[in-house]
Design a protein around this motif. Structure first.
Motif, short mmCIF file in Angstrom:
data_model
loop_
_atom_site.label_atom_id
_atom_site.label_comp_id
_atom_site.label_asym_id
_atom_site.label_seq_id
_atom_site.Cartn_x
_atom_site.Cartn_y
_atom_site.Cartn_z
N TYR A 186 0.85 -1.19 0.00
CA TYR A 186 0.00 0.00 0.00
C TYR A 186 0.89 1.24 0.00
N SER A 187 0.62 2.14 -0.92
CA SER A 187 1.33 3.44 -0.93
C SER A 187 0.29 4.55 -0.91
N TRP A 188 0.64 5.67 -0.24
CA TRP A 188 -0.34 6.73 -0.07
C TRP A 188 0.31 8.11 -0.19
N LYS A 189 -0.56 9.07 -0.48
CA LYS A 189 -0.13 10.46 -0.61
C LYS A 189 0.00 11.09 0.77
N CYS A 190 1.09 11.81 0.97
CA CYS A 190 1.28 12.58 2.19
C CYS A 190 1.03 14.06 1.91
N PRO A 191 0.71 14.83 2.94
CA PRO A 191 0.49 16.26 2.72
C PRO A 191 1.71 16.91 2.07
N SER A 192 1.49 17.69 1.04
CA SER A 192 2.57 18.39 0.35
C SER A 192 3.24 19.37 1.32
N PRO A 193 4.57 19.48 1.32
CA PRO A 193 5.54 18.93 0.36
C PRO A 193 6.26 17.67 0.85
N LEU A 194 5.66 16.92 1.78
CA LEU A 194 6.30 15.70 2.27
C LEU A 194 6.37 14.65 1.17
N ARG A 195 7.36 13.76 1.27
CA ARG A 195 7.44 12.64 0.35
C ARG A 195 6.38 11.60 0.68
N ASN A 196 5.85 10.95 -0.35
CA ASN A 196 4.83 9.93 -0.14
C ASN A 196 5.44 8.70 0.52
N ARG A 197 4.58 7.91 1.18
CA ARG A 197 5.01 6.73 1.93
C ARG A 197 4.42 5.46 1.34
N ASP A 198 5.07 4.33 1.69
CA ASP A 198 4.50 3.03 1.35
C ASP A 198 4.87 2.01 2.42
N VAL A 199 4.15 0.88 2.41
CA VAL A 199 4.40 -0.20 3.37
C VAL A 199 4.14 -1.55 2.71
N ILE A 200 4.83 -2.56 3.21
CA ILE A 200 4.50 -3.96 2.95
C ILE A 200 4.03 -4.51 4.28
N THR A 201 2.83 -5.08 4.33
CA THR A 201 2.31 -5.53 5.61
C THR A 201 1.77 -6.96 5.55
N LEU A 202 1.87 -7.62 6.68
CA LEU A 202 1.17 -8.89 6.91
C LEU A 202 -0.14 -8.51 7.59
N ARG A 203 -1.22 -8.86 6.92
CA ARG A 203 -2.55 -8.49 7.41
C ARG A 203 -3.30 -9.75 7.83
N SER A 204 -4.00 -9.66 8.94
CA SER A 204 -4.80 -10.78 9.40
C SER A 204 -6.14 -10.27 9.90
N TRP A 205 -7.13 -11.15 9.91
CA TRP A 205 -8.47 -10.72 10.26
C TRP A 205 -9.21 -11.84 11.00
N LEU A 206 -10.20 -11.44 11.79
CA LEU A 206 -10.93 -12.41 12.60
C LEU A 206 -12.30 -11.85 12.95
N ALA A 207 -13.32 -12.71 12.81
CA ALA A 207 -14.66 -12.39 13.30
C ALA A 207 -14.77 -12.90 14.72
N MET A 208 -15.17 -12.03 15.63
CA MET A 208 -15.32 -12.40 17.05
C MET A 208 -16.78 -12.18 17.42
N GLY A 209 -17.61 -13.20 17.18
CA GLY A 209 -19.05 -13.03 17.34
C GLY A 209 -19.56 -12.12 16.24
N LYS A 210 -20.15 -11.01 16.64
CA LYS A 210 -20.63 -10.02 15.67
C LYS A 210 -19.66 -8.85 15.52
N ASP A 211 -18.51 -8.97 16.15
CA ASP A 211 -17.48 -7.96 16.02
C ASP A 211 -16.36 -8.49 15.13
N TYR A 212 -15.61 -7.56 14.53
CA TYR A 212 -14.57 -7.95 13.58
C TYR A 212 -13.29 -7.16 13.86
N ILE A 213 -12.16 -7.81 13.59
CA ILE A 213 -10.87 -7.13 13.70
C ILE A 213 -10.06 -7.41 12.43
N ILE A 214 -9.45 -6.35 11.90
CA ILE A 214 -8.48 -6.45 10.81
C ILE A 214 -7.24 -5.72 11.29
N MET A 215 -6.08 -6.38 11.28
CA MET A 215 -4.88 -5.69 11.76
C MET A 215 -3.66 -6.11 10.94
#
Length: 263
Positions: A101-130
């Protein structure tokens, strides 16, 4: 995530993330308006780690719809005006993958990016993505962007019962790899974070209609057998240590006037 080896979060990790989302101790409220509250921790000029928490009550948006919107990468490209590029790299398990994921930063900062390990889980009727940052040999830092580090970032979605409302909590602990000016620190908590939450809420309201016209049955985050991602072994990944990345000093940069994205 602590430790030197890449691991897939277990139930204890999800429970810990949920507890931090719900805990108010040690946080300073910096914004409370229009149903959106923002807290910060250690958000100080010159400090490398930025920690922020946002909470929003979403009316007329079910927890299930919110969960779908935060997962749907094709829809994100439509509503997330900060995104430059985003794509999935591969799957690890039925509820964990690796992405860019890469995103725009407020000008005049340089833009950023990341490589991430993402995981997710339903906990009853609640959900987590991290997620947290990892390294992959095929996706090294790019010359035109600053590789940031997600120490731990994610969303908790809480169902609010028969009202068809939900509560979204966003928790971010990030090293942006750079000394940021004070105006960026202030703008992130007072404007950028609330603005992003409003965009998510608006995207949720429009999602059911959009999804009906765009492969409505395709939801690999719910039905892992639908995924077309290649499997990648954990051995291809390593922990992304901030110290090994470029660290730039942008603290003296002045804010430039730019047109804000419309709601």
């Amino acid at each position: 995530m602590s430790g030197q080896t890449v691991t897939i979060p277990d139930d204890r990790a999800f429970a810990s993330f949920k507890a931090e989302c719900l805990c108010d101790e040690g946080w300073s409220m910096s914004h409370n308006k229009g149903g959106i509250t923002v807290w910060t921790q250690g958000l100080e000029e010159g400090k490398p780690i930025h920690k922020m928490k946002c909470r929003m009550v979403c009316k007329d948006v079910s927890a299930e719809t919110m969960y779908d919107v935060l997962h749907d990468i094709e829809y994100r490209k439509k509503w997330d005006t900060n995104v430059i590029e985003t794509f999935d790299i591969g799957k690890l398990t039925v509820n964990a993958d690796v992405g860019y994921y890469s995103w725009k930063c407020p000008s005049p900062l340089r833009n950023r990016d990341v490589i991430t390990l993402r995981s997710w889980l339903a906990m009853g009727k609640d959900y987590i993505i991290m997620n947290y940052s990892v390294k992959h040999a095929k996706y090294p830092p790019k010359k035109d962007k600053v590789r940031a580090v997600s120490i731990q970032t994610g969303y908790m979605i809480q169902d609010q019962g028969p009202t068809n409302h939900c509560t979204l909590t966003y928790l971010a602990q990030v090293d942006p790899r750079g000394s940021l000016p004070k105006w960026v620190v202030n703008k992130s908590s007072h404007f950028l974070a609330p603005h992003a939450m409003k965009k998510i809420n608006k995207a949720c309201l429009k999602y059911p209609e959009w999804k009906q016209r765009h492969n409505p049955g395709f939801k690999p985050w719910l039905y892992p057998e639908q995924t077309t991602l290649p499997s990648i072994p954990l051995s291809e990944l390593s922990i992304q240590h901030a110290e090994s990345l470029e660290n730039i000093d942008e603290s003296s940069l002045a804010e430039t006037q730019e047109r804000e994205d419309s709601d």
